[in-house]
Design an enzyme around this catalytic site. Structure first.
Site, PDB file in Angstrom:
ATOM      1  N   TRP A 157       0.830  -1.218   0.000  1.00  0.00           N
ATOM      2  CA  TRP A 157       0.000   0.000   0.000  1.00  0.00           C
ATOM      3  C   TRP A 157       0.854   1.253   0.000  1.00  0.00           C
ATOM      4  CZ3 TRP A 157      -5.009   1.847   0.258  1.00  0.00           C
ATOM      5  CH2 TRP A 157      -5.194   3.100   0.836  1.00  0.00           C
ATOM      6  N   MET A 158       0.368   2.295  -0.684  1.00  0.00           N
ATOM      7  CA  MET A 158       0.994   3.622  -0.648  1.00  0.00           C
ATOM      8  C   MET A 158      -0.068   4.671  -0.366  1.00  0.00           C
ATOM      9  SD  MET A 158       2.513   5.622  -4.001  1.00  0.00           S
ATOM     10  CE  MET A 158       4.243   5.259  -3.893  1.00  0.00           C
ATOM     11  N   ASN A 159       0.233   5.601   0.583  1.00  0.00           N
ATOM     12  CA  ASN A 159      -0.509   6.861   0.592  1.00  0.00           C
ATOM     13  C   ASN A 159       0.473   8.021   0.626  1.00  0.00           C
ATOM     14  OD1 ASN A 159      -1.066   5.630   3.515  1.00  0.00           O
ATOM     15  ND2 ASN A 159      -1.389   7.783   3.838  1.00  0.00           N
ATOM     16  N   ASP A 160       0.235   9.040   1.360  1.00  0.00           N
ATOM     17  CA  ASP A 160       0.927  10.339   1.225  1.00  0.00           C
ATOM     18  C   ASP A 160       2.409  10.307   0.815  1.00  0.00           C
ATOM     19  OD1 ASP A 160      -1.343  10.539   2.779  1.00  0.00           O
ATOM     20  OD2 ASP A 160      -0.387  11.625   4.394  1.00  0.00           O
ATOM     21  N   PHE A 175       3.875   8.069  10.764  1.00  0.00           N
ATOM     22  CA  PHE A 175       2.999   8.825   9.870  1.00  0.00           C
ATOM     23  C   PHE A 175       3.807   9.852   9.075  1.00  0.00           C
ATOM     24  CE2 PHE A 175      -1.682   8.419  11.485  1.00  0.00           C
ATOM     25  CZ  PHE A 175      -1.624   7.058  11.353  1.00  0.00           C
ATOM     26  N   SER A 176       3.078  10.669   8.328  1.00  0.00           N
ATOM     27  CA  SER A 176       3.695  11.563   7.339  1.00  0.00           C
ATOM     28  C   SER A 176       4.627  12.594   7.967  1.00  0.00           C
ATOM     29  CB  SER A 176       2.603  12.287   6.553  1.00  0.00           C
ATOM     30  OG  SER A 176       2.006  11.369   5.685  1.00  0.00           O
ATOM     31  N   ASP A 201       1.956  15.256  10.886  1.00  0.00           N
ATOM     32  CA  ASP A 201       2.443  15.628   9.548  1.00  0.00           C
ATOM     33  C   ASP A 201       3.301  16.895   9.572  1.00  0.00           C
ATOM     34  OD1 ASP A 201       0.692  13.529   9.044  1.00  0.00           O
ATOM     35  OD2 ASP A 201      -0.891  14.813   8.257  1.00  0.00           O
ATOM     36  N   GLU A 232      -4.549  18.254   7.718  1.00  0.00           N
ATOM     37  CA  GLU A 232      -3.461  17.287   7.590  1.00  0.00           C
ATOM     38  C   GLU A 232      -2.413  17.848   6.619  1.00  0.00           C
ATOM     39  OE1 GLU A 232      -5.642  13.010   8.313  1.00  0.00           O
ATOM     40  OE2 GLU A 232      -5.576  13.710   6.261  1.00  0.00           O
TER      41      GLU A 232
END
Ligand code: FRU
Length: 488
Positions: free
Chosen positions: A32-35, A95-96, A156, A209
């Protein structure tokens, strides 16, 4: 990652089906990939880290995946940079966050999600590949927060160096009003941080965010951030990416800027981050996806999910953001087809203009037309439609009839086919509509009127659906059409 995690990630990697993988967009090797996280130029390459679950094509405990590039088009996958292993990451992972290159080291700041809240943490690297956490982590703890900010929605970080000090923007929620805010922290040495102010607030959202700030050529600051659950007319996605142009005042700790506007008006664009390229360009990358949507590659068992948008060069015209795909893409153009002065009404197909890894550049005289547009990825499974209408003055995008349906899982649009349509207003007073369209197997990105508006979508067409058709109601003239295969 430890040996067991590496083995589990290899199990998932064996499931990867490349059918929908973009050829010139960054997606994870598997999982999986997000930001996008920590964009930086370091050691002769551009580094893009990203939110990553190496074990499945679903969100899970977050790692920092890592890729490098020298031209923003060809990507090299690097080993996972951060895997959750400390108490301050033990709940949901890393997290980011942000990166800063200085004195031959690449330092990243990310949010560790612990059972006690979201805490900002530092790690640094001499080679840009393997990172060591600071023993003094977390660098910004619950005690450093102003009372009105929630430690459970505090994430973030984005570091910017100004006037001999470091400043850090962190996304947050104001507990008093329940609305989104960006907190500003100041540090002399990256290690110790103090609260410097509420830099920006967004009463229309319940959190902000992924704040980002970058200084543009004329000295103004461009603030980009991602307010969540935004309630405002024209915001059609669950969350939005917005921008404001102004100035970060480090003395008062506030950012003052133009009224915020959406960066991209399509379906899939979130958590955008910008960086300076070595030649001074401002380049932005976003996660090409939206939360609470069905994910076809995961549902089909393809072992991967998520991609980044094309890296986009940003400039300003007044307070308006102009976006252009990175110019390096032109080196990957092959198989050119060019046409000029094609007058038509009804439907037009042009020999050699088709494909699923394409760039199309179209300039059309629509002064006599009621509607004009194109259907891409067209075939037996339908098409993605990009249509301008004179009456609305908008270009609309509709993916509802394209291939594998994408379902909106968020209220109130739950279940709407393809998540409805998206549209952008364009100024065609000169009679000319210009579009650049980039298609890369599972994505369509449209740059309108020289990048004054963009519409981004993921789509999952049926095999073999590679058609391109133009249509016009009333007479239109395609003044110029260029088609290129993009071969990366
Ligand atoms: C935005 C976001 C960030 C968070 C990350 C978790 O998409 O929710 O706020 O750091 O994703 O993966």
């Amino acid at each position: 990652m430890n040996a067991l995690d590496r083995a589990n990630s290899a199990v998932n990697a064996a499931r990867v089906d490349p059918r929908y993988r973009g050829a010139y967009h960054l997606s994870p090797p598997s999982g999986w990939m997000n930001d996008p996280n920590g964009l930086a130029s370091f050691g002769g390459a551009y580094h893009v880290f990203y939110q990553h679950n190496p074990f499945a094509p679903r969100w899970g405990k977050m790692h920092w995946g890592h890729a490098t590039t020298t031209d923003f088009v060809s990507w090299r996958h690097e080993p996972v940079a951060l895997a959750p292993e400390r108490w301050y990451e033990s709940l949901l992972g890393c997290f980011s966050g942000t990166a800063i290159a200085e004195d031959g080291r690449l330092t990243v700041m990310y949010t560790g999600v612990s059972p006690f809240g979201q805490l900002q943490c530092l790690a640094s690297s001499a080679d840009g590949l393997s990172f060591e956490r600071r023993p003094s982590n977390p660098a910004i703890r619950a005690k450093d927060l102003p009372r009105h900010a929630s430690v459970f929605r505090f994430r973030d970080p984005k570091i910017t160096a100004r006037d001999g000090a470091y400043y850090c923007l962190v996304g947050a929620r104001d507990r008093r009003s329940g609305s989104g805010i960006i907190l500003l922290f100041r540090s002399a040495d990256l290690a110790g941080w103090e609260y410097a102010g509420d830099a920006w607030s967004c009463p229309d959202a319940d959190m902000v965010e992924c704040p980002d700030i970058v200084r543009m050529d004329d000295g103004r600051d461009l603030l980009i951030c991602s307010p969540t659950n935004i309630r405002k007319e024209g915001h059609r996605n669950l969350h939005s990416v917005v921008y404001s142009v102004g100035a970060l005042d480090t003395v008062s700790g506030t950012f003052r800027g133009s009224p915020y506007r959406q960066v991209d008006l399509g379906y899939d664009f979130y958590a955008a981050q910008a960086m300076k390229a070595d030649d001074g360009r401002t380049v932005m990358i976003a996660w090409m996806q939206m939360w609470k949507r069905s994910m076809p590659t995961a549902e089909l068992g393809h072992g991967w999910a998520g991609s980044m948008t094309l890296p986009r060069e940003l400039t300003l015209d007044g307070d308006a953001l102009i976006q252009a795909p990175v110019r390096e893409l032109s080196a990957y153009r092959r198989g050119a087809v060019r046409r000029e002065a094609v007058a038509f009404s009804g439907v037009l197909r042009v020999d050699g203009v088709e494909g699923d890894r394409l760039e199309l550049a179209i300039e059309a005289d629509v002064s006599q037309a009621r509607a004009f547009g194109l259907r891409v990825l067209a075939g037996k499974g339908g098409a993605t439609v990009i249509a301008w209408s004179a009456e609305s003055g908008m270009v609309a995008m509709d993916r509802s009839g394209c291939g594998v349906p994408i379902r909106d899982l968020s209220a109130p649009a739950r279940g709407t086919a393809g998540c409805g349509t998206r549209s952008a207003r364009v100024d065609t007073r000169g009679g000319v509509l210009s579009m650049r369209v980039f298609i890369d197997r599972c994505s369509v990105e449209v740059f309108l009127q020289g990048g004054r508006a963009t519409l981004t979508a993921t789509v999952y067409p049926e095999d073999g659906d590679t058609g391109v058709e133009f249509f016009s109601e009333g007479a239109a003239v395609i003044r110029s059409l260029e088609k290129y295969d993009i071969v990366a």
